[in-house]
Motif scaffolding. Structure first.
Motif, PDB file in Angstrom:
ATOM      1  N   ASP A   1      -1.513   1.815   4.256  1.00 25.48           N
ATOM      2  CA  ASP A   1      -1.581   3.214   3.846  1.00 25.48           C
ATOM      3  C   ASP A   1      -2.908   3.388   3.119  1.00 25.48           C
ATOM      4  O   ASP A   1      -3.045   3.083   1.939  1.00 25.48           O
ATOM      5  CB  ASP A   1      -0.410   3.563   2.929  1.00 25.48           C
ATOM      6  N   LEU A   2      -3.919   3.875   3.855  1.00 25.10           N
ATOM      7  CA  LEU A   2      -5.298   3.919   3.371  1.00 25.10           C
ATOM      8  C   LEU A   2      -5.788   5.361   3.317  1.00 25.10           C
ATOM      9  O   LEU A   2      -5.638   6.108   4.278  1.00 25.10           O
ATOM     10  CB  LEU A   2      -6.198   3.103   4.311  1.00 25.10           C
ATOM     11  N   VAL A   3      -6.356   5.760   2.187  1.00 24.49           N
ATOM     12  CA  VAL A   3      -6.967   7.079   2.034  1.00 24.49           C
ATOM     13  C   VAL A   3      -8.454   6.873   1.810  1.00 24.49           C
ATOM     14  O   VAL A   3      -8.863   6.099   0.937  1.00 24.49           O
ATOM     15  CB  VAL A   3      -6.347   7.856   0.857  1.00 24.49           C
ATOM     16  N   VAL A   4      -9.267   7.543   2.627  1.00 27.31           N
ATOM     17  CA  VAL A   4     -10.722   7.382   2.570  1.00 27.31           C
ATOM     18  C   VAL A   4     -11.367   8.762   2.473  1.00 27.31           C
ATOM     19  O   VAL A   4     -10.995   9.677   3.206  1.00 27.31           O
ATOM     20  CB  VAL A   4     -11.261   6.651   3.819  1.00 27.31           C
ATOM     21  N   ALA A   5     -12.345   8.890   1.567  1.00 26.17           N
ATOM     22  CA  ALA A   5     -13.136  10.116   1.463  1.00 26.17           C
ATOM     23  C   ALA A   5     -14.606   9.759   1.616  1.00 26.17           C
ATOM     24  O   ALA A   5     -15.046   8.685   1.190  1.00 26.17           O
ATOM     25  CB  ALA A   5     -12.896  10.801   0.123  1.00 26.17           C
ATOM     26  N   GLY A   6     -15.362  10.659   2.224  1.00 30.31           N
ATOM     27  CA  GLY A   6     -16.776  10.355   2.428  1.00 30.31           C
ATOM     28  C   GLY A   6     -17.585  11.591   2.761  1.00 30.31           C
ATOM     29  O   GLY A   6     -17.049  12.685   2.977  1.00 30.31           O
ATOM     30  N   THR A   7     -18.886  11.387   2.812  1.00 30.52           N
ATOM     31  CA  THR A   7     -19.824  12.421   3.237  1.00 30.52           C
ATOM     32  C   THR A   7     -20.180  12.165   4.697  1.00 30.52           C
ATOM     33  O   THR A   7     -19.575  11.321   5.361  1.00 30.52           O
ATOM     34  CB  THR A   7     -21.089  12.378   2.369  1.00 30.52           C
ATOM     35  N   ARG A   8     -21.168  12.860   5.178  1.00 27.82           N
ATOM     36  CA  ARG A   8     -21.617  12.662   6.556  1.00 27.82           C
ATOM     37  C   ARG A   8     -22.061  11.209   6.790  1.00 27.82           C
ATOM     38  O   ARG A   8     -21.772  10.624   7.835  1.00 27.82           O
ATOM     39  CB  ARG A   8     -22.795  13.597   6.843  1.00 27.82           C
ATOM     40  N   ASP A   9     -22.701  10.594   5.798  1.00 26.00           N
ATOM     41  CA  ASP A   9     -23.338   9.295   6.021  1.00 26.00           C
ATOM     42  C   ASP A   9     -22.715   8.132   5.259  1.00 26.00           C
ATOM     43  O   ASP A   9     -23.060   6.979   5.536  1.00 26.00           O
ATOM     44  CB  ASP A   9     -24.828   9.376   5.636  1.00 26.00           C
ATOM     45  N   ALA A  10     -21.842   8.386   4.295  1.00 25.73           N
ATOM     46  CA  ALA A  10     -21.412   7.279   3.437  1.00 25.73           C
ATOM     47  C   ALA A  10     -19.976   7.466   2.955  1.00 25.73           C
ATOM     48  O   ALA A  10     -19.392   8.557   3.036  1.00 25.73           O
ATOM     49  CB  ALA A  10     -22.352   7.147   2.240  1.00 25.73           C
TER      50      ALA A  10
END
Length: 718
Positions: free
Chosen positions: A174-183
């Motif tokens: 159960d993984l939650v990931v947030a990011g921008t266009r590049d990172a």
């Protein structure tokens, strides 16, 4: 403004963002819809500058019970303070958006996420960050987004984006990931002991899947976004003082002060150096002495940060003298307290946590009143961070959001190794009391909590340890740090907590202070964290290699008995009379619908007595069994004889003697003891008896005919 709607496909379902329809007076407002989940997210900043010397950002996650068609269960029947799940959801959004506000921005900013409609299969926690990104992007608030957020599961050997709750039940991740266009900006996960490479693959998968969301928000910003206001940054009087102070501090002993091993001694040495340098440069009694002193203090803080980062990058030397891969010294004590069911003290450097385990019954389950279908939890982990742990004096006003977040991370790390409730039918509560803190107190809680479970005799699948990783990055140069200090957390660029067993990861959490990191850095940090985790697990095994073979002597015992579900009413008794009598014997009794009865008591003898009583109450008669029964009632056709508590049989008058019996009372009376044998049990549980000494000497009585179906016997024609 005319309402505008934008849509994209995410995980096979339509994600819709709408603006210009609701909350039109706020700077940025977006409605997010995904399945039946509908969230309103707003963003607003004050015009005037806050006097606070840090970013004054608040994120609120508001759950409305009408979103699931339910009236709140509180006394006032209205929503109260946010529950744990709402706090954790707010933290996910906060950690995603915070790094992208400009340096020196001091306008009080508020993001409010309100759940208007909840979907039984879709988590709102990953939709809030999407709405926040869109609302900030459309608003006039200076912010370097957009960002996006997704959840990833691993089901049937494949990654799944935004899995349903049913899919999550079958997922090992159960993984939650947030990011921008590049990172990547933020990662949080709970896992069923998975390998590091699987996690890196999931993070890369998440980053690809979030790109259409970023495209969508960028389109919205181009078409209907407001112009960003010109913010007033902090007056930076210190910037011109840094070069001068850098040279003076280095020649005055800054390196030695920074490399003082102990936290308090280091603080004293740095303060003494700072005050000496300022005293040489700011004469007492001058008109602007206070302003210049403040500017020099700020400048010295920047010099301190620059020098510490230089030492790490160029010399691989840290404030306490370690290199980048070394774990601080560890000492452990188990069974530290006499009465708790399990206890352990885990100390790593100047971070120390007391972990305790308490075992309880199903009545101790925590009730959950939020927008999910979950109603209770049989595992609790509570993290406490008192002010004395850092040598400070602060007002204590209940559990903070930080304590909720750290406790949840430790809970996810340990939950993966707990036995099932069928294997170990106890409700478990772990408490992590932080006694000293100089970095990684949540990870020390994982270690102390695991050791306390083992000390209590809980048969966990494997020990779990945790370690916090840091990062110092300047341009293309970087160094990953193992087991960070509080100073390295404050002056570094990443706080990356990794928990797991010797076989794999069970939980992780990453917060970034720069504008993202690459998967390559993530992969290196995970590999270095595994090396440290195995070292810590080795130290734990030296003290307590496995759970104790027996439960703690102070722990209560649970006896499990299986009864016929049709007998549940007999155990409860009319109005609960029978079960109250059982509990008066010194034990708690819980009964499930499938007939599972659990007897819980600190007194083993009392628990055994209650078990024997329940077995007697629910005992079922079997053909061929013999009893020394007691006559309890006589009738013209025979006698009713009590065989055991709650169960009578009927001895027909024809089975009482070889001779003809004219009246039952000629052979037996109420109160007489009679040896009898069960000859037949009919479909209604009615028992026919015979006298064993007459068996074969008199003709057996024909069994009673089965009763016709229905509530009443058929009527006879008159």
């Amino acid at each position: 403004m005319i309402p505008k709607t934008y849509s994209a496909t995410l995980g096979g379902r339509e994600l819709t963002l709408e603006t210009g329809k609701l909350a039109k007076l706020v700077s940025g407002a977006v409605t997010v819809r995904y399945g039946d989940a509908v969230l309103l997210v707003t963003a607003q900043a004050r015009e005037d500058v806050s006097p606070l010397d840090f970013l004054p950002l608040t994120v609120e996650f508001e759950e409305r019970h009408y979103a699931v068609g339910r009236i709140p269960g509180s006394f006032h029947r209205r929503e109260g303070r946010p529950g744990e799940r709402a706090i954790l959801s707010a933290r996910i959004t906060d950690r995603q958006i915070r790094p992208l506000f400009p340096k020196g921005y001091r306008h009080e900013t508020q993001v409010i996420i309100t759940v208007l409609s909840a979907d039984a299969q879709v988590g709102a926690d990953v939709l809030g960050p999407i709405g926040a990104s869109a609302a900030l992007s459309l608003s006039d608030v200076p912010w370097a987004g957009p960002t996006a957020c997704v959840r990833v599961g691993f089901v049937g050997g494949e990654y799944v984006v935004n899995p349903t709750y049913d899919q999550l039940d079958a997922s090992s991740l159960d993984l939650v990931v947030a990011g921008t266009r590049d990172a990547i900006l933020m990662v949080e996960a709970g896992a069923q002991v998975v390998e590091e490479e699987l996690l890196v693959g999931a993070i890369e998968f998440a980053h690809r899947e979030m790109q259409p969301i970023i495209d969508l928000i960028e389109q919205m910003q181009r078409e209907v976004g407001r112009e960003k206001f010109n913010y007033v940054a902090d007056a930076d009087l210190a910037v011109d003082l840094v070069p001068e102070l850098t040279e003076a501090a280095r020649s005055g002993g800054l390196r030695d002060a920074l490399l003082t091993p102990k936290k308090k001694d280091r603080s004293v040495a740095l303060k003494a150096l700072r005050d000496r340098l300022i005293g040489e440069r700011v004469p007492e009694g001058t008109e602007d002495a206070d302003a210049r002193t403040g500017a020099f203090k700020t400048a010295f803080g920047r010099v301190e940060k620059q020098e510490l980062r230089r030492l790490i990058l160029e010399e691989d030397v840290r404030a306490d003298g370690r290199n980048s891969r070394t774990v601080r010294p560890i000492w452990i004590e188990t069974h530290a307290l006499p009465r708790p069911h399990g206890s352990a003290i885990f100390t790593r450097g100047e971070t120390q946590v007391l972990g305790t385990t308490t075992l309880g019954t199903e009545r101790d389950e925590i009730l959950i009143d939020d927008l999910t279908d979950d109603k209770n939890d049989r595992f609790m982990l509570h993290y406490n961070f008192p002010p004395y742990s850092t040598g400070e004096v602060k007002r204590m006003s209940g559990q903070s959001r930080r304590e909720v977040g750290h406790g949840n991370l430790a809970k996810r790390a340990i939950r993966a190794v707990l036995p099932s409730f069928e294997e170990f039918p106890y409700v478990i509560r772990i408490v992590g009391d932080v006694l000293e803190s100089n970095g990684s107190s949540s990870m020390a809680t994982v270690c102390a909590g695991t050791l306390s479970l083992m000390d209590a005799g809980v048969p966990i699948k494997a020990p779990v340890a945790g370690v916090a990783m840091g990062l110092v990055m300047e341009g293309d140069r970087y160094r990953v740090l193992t087991d960070i200090l509080g100073l390295e957390d404050a002056l570094g660029d990443m706080d990356f907590k990794v928990c797991g067993t010797a076989e794999g990861v069970t939980a992780l959490q990453m917060d970034i202070k720069i504008q993202g990191i690459t998967p390559a850095i993530m992969r290196e940090a995970l590999a270095q964290a595994k090396e440290a985790r195995l070292h810590i697990l080795g130290k734990m095994a030296e003290v307590l290699p496995a759970p104790r073979a027996e439960l703690s002597p102070t722990a209560p015992r649970i006896i499990t008995v299986k009864i016929n579900p049709e007998k549940i009413g007999s155990v409860i008794g009319p109005g609960g009379k029978q079960i109250r009598e059982l509990e008066a014997m010194g034990a708690q009794v819980t009964i499930e619908e499938d007939g599972t009865v659990r007897i819980f008591s600190a007194d083993g003898a009392a628990a055994q007595a209650v078990r024997e009583r329940i077995e007697a109450i629910t005992r079922e008669a079997k053909v061929g069994e013999e009893f020394d029964g007691t006559v309890v009632k006589t009738a013209a056709f025979g006698a009713f004889i009590n065989l055991f508590p709650g169960k009578d049989g009927m001895l027909h008058i024809s089975q009482m003697s070889e001779e003809r019996v004219n009246a039952v009372e000629d052979v037996m009376n109420v109160g007489d003891k009679v040896r009898v044998k069960i000859a037949n049990v009919d479909d209604r549980g009615k028992i026919d008896l015979i006298r064993p000494e007459l068996e074969g000497k008199i003709a057996p009585r024909e069994p009673r005919a089965p009763r016709p179906s229905g509530d009443r016997p058929p009527r006879r024609d008159r």
